[in-house]
Design a protein around this motif. Structure first.
Motif: not given
Length: 382
Positions: A96, A99, A102-103, A136-137, A139, A155, A158, A161, A164, A320
């Motif tokens: 996470q 993730v 990436g966001s 997005g954080c 997921l 997403h 990103d 994702a 993921l 990511i």
């Protein structure tokens, strides 16, 4: 099998348990191929036949196979002293933080991507972009109503994702029931999943495994077809103990993987089934062989270990975090009609920047955060 015991390993494996360094390295090779594939994708015009590195998207299916193998190796023998919640905490701590990064990177670079290629970017208010960033954080997959780019991604800040999201589904399925399956029952499931995959690849309308990133029936069908066979085949492969010992395993496996992901599309526009058959064979036959070779290497030389460990550490952060750069590059190439010769120079620079960002995220953010979270939330007994 080569051991390393760093607490910030790129795999799921506990610090006290040795893991397969060469498999980590192959994950890194696949991540580099993904970046190169996405960079060159800008010249295909949405036509898969024109892809320069045509099957680069199959790296995701290879990731799923590796993940299943590593999850089974790391956790199959630990359930007597670990709860499901403990398992979920470990997976969240592992995946996470990046993730979220990436966001955040996707949000920071979002408005640099506006233009005719992404018409919704210029009209997206900041509050909506920030809402998409926060979601997005977590997921959580986003519906089409929250598409702020025009590609209908679950997403939008990103794109990668999405895989993921399916990785988490695979982890949950493993924890709630598949870990208890006998090898015989799991074999039956894997064979059925292989049939599900072949039905899509060979008999589907496209003749490939492209897709899985949108929240609609068609894309979810593709996503589950891409997840179920490789993830659970990886678990089965680990449990069966099938290994292939070959000298120079890392170089051989890397070459096999690069060639498999780079060959031109088969069958042209008339015979989609030929390409689908090739991709199904890659996922069902070739990728398990590559993993069996990588897992069978016991005496790799020091240079191979160092290279594999570096690529392994870099693989997930690179995968990511690179795509916000791809959005910018794709918009620039299409809008300015940049020829491949000129674009290749900037594409090479993009790769360098993407690797640099990934390495910085790994060392300055991901590893420290995971160490802190592990100390704070993981019990010693587990």
């Amino acid at each position: 099998m080569n051991a390393t015991s760093t607490a910030t390993s790129t795999t799921a494996i506990a610090p006290a348990k040795s893991h397969y360094v060469l498999l980590d390295g192959l994950r890194g090779v696949a991540s580099l191929m993904v970046v190169i594939f996405h960079t060159l994708e800008a010249y295909a015009g949405g036509n898969p036949i024109k892809q320069i590195i045509n099957h680069g998207y199959l790296a995701v299916d290879f990731f799923f196979l590796l993940s299943g193998f590593v999850i089974a190796y790391a956790y199959d023998d630990r359930w007597s002293r670990m709860t499901q919640w403990e398992f979920y905490k470990r997976r969240l701590i592992r995946l996470q933080p990046m993730v979220i990064m990436g966001s955040l990177i996707g949000a920071a670079l979002f408005y640099f991507q506006q233009g005719p290629v992404f018409p919704l970017v210029a009209t997206t208010p900041v509050w909506k972009m920030l809402l998409v960033m926060l979601l997005g954080c977590t997921l959580l997959p986003l519906p089409v109503s929250l598409d702020i780019r025009g590609w209908q991604e679950m997403h939008p800040l990103d794109g990668p994702a999405w895989s993921l999201f399916f990785e988490y589904i695979g982890n949950i399925l493993y924890a709630v029931g598949f870990r208890k399956m006998s090898n015989r029952v799991l074999t039956v499931f894997v064979l059925l999943a292989a049939g599900f995959l072949v039905q899509l690849a060979v008999f589907g309308p496209r003749g490939d495994m492209i897709g899985g990133w949108a929240l609609d029936a068609t894309q979810l069908h593709i996503g589950f077809a891409r997840l179920l066979f490789p993830f659970f085949a990886g678990i089965l492969l680990m449990r069966l103990g099938k290994r292939i010992q070959i000298k120079g395993a890392f170089a051989i496996c890397s070459l096999l993987l690069i060639v498999a992901l780079s060959l031109p599309r088969f069958g042209g526009t008339q015979h989609h089934w030929m390409n689908g058959l090739y991709e199904a064979l890659c996922i069902i036959v070739l990728f398990p062989i590559i993993v069996a070779i990588g897992a069978g290497e016991k005496r790799a030389d020091g240079l191979s270990i160092r290279i594999a460990r570096f690529f392994g550490d870099l693989s997930y952060p690179l995968y990511i975090t690179h795509y916000p750069l791809i959005y910018i590059y794709t918009a620039w190439v299409i809008q300015k009609r940049i020829p491949p010769a000129q674009g290749a120079i900037w594409g090479a620079l993009l790769l360098v920047v993407a690797v640099s960002i990934a390495y910085a995220c790994l060392k300055l953010y991901d590893e420290p955060v995971r160490r802190w979270l592990s100390r704070r939330f993981l019990t010693r007994a587990a």
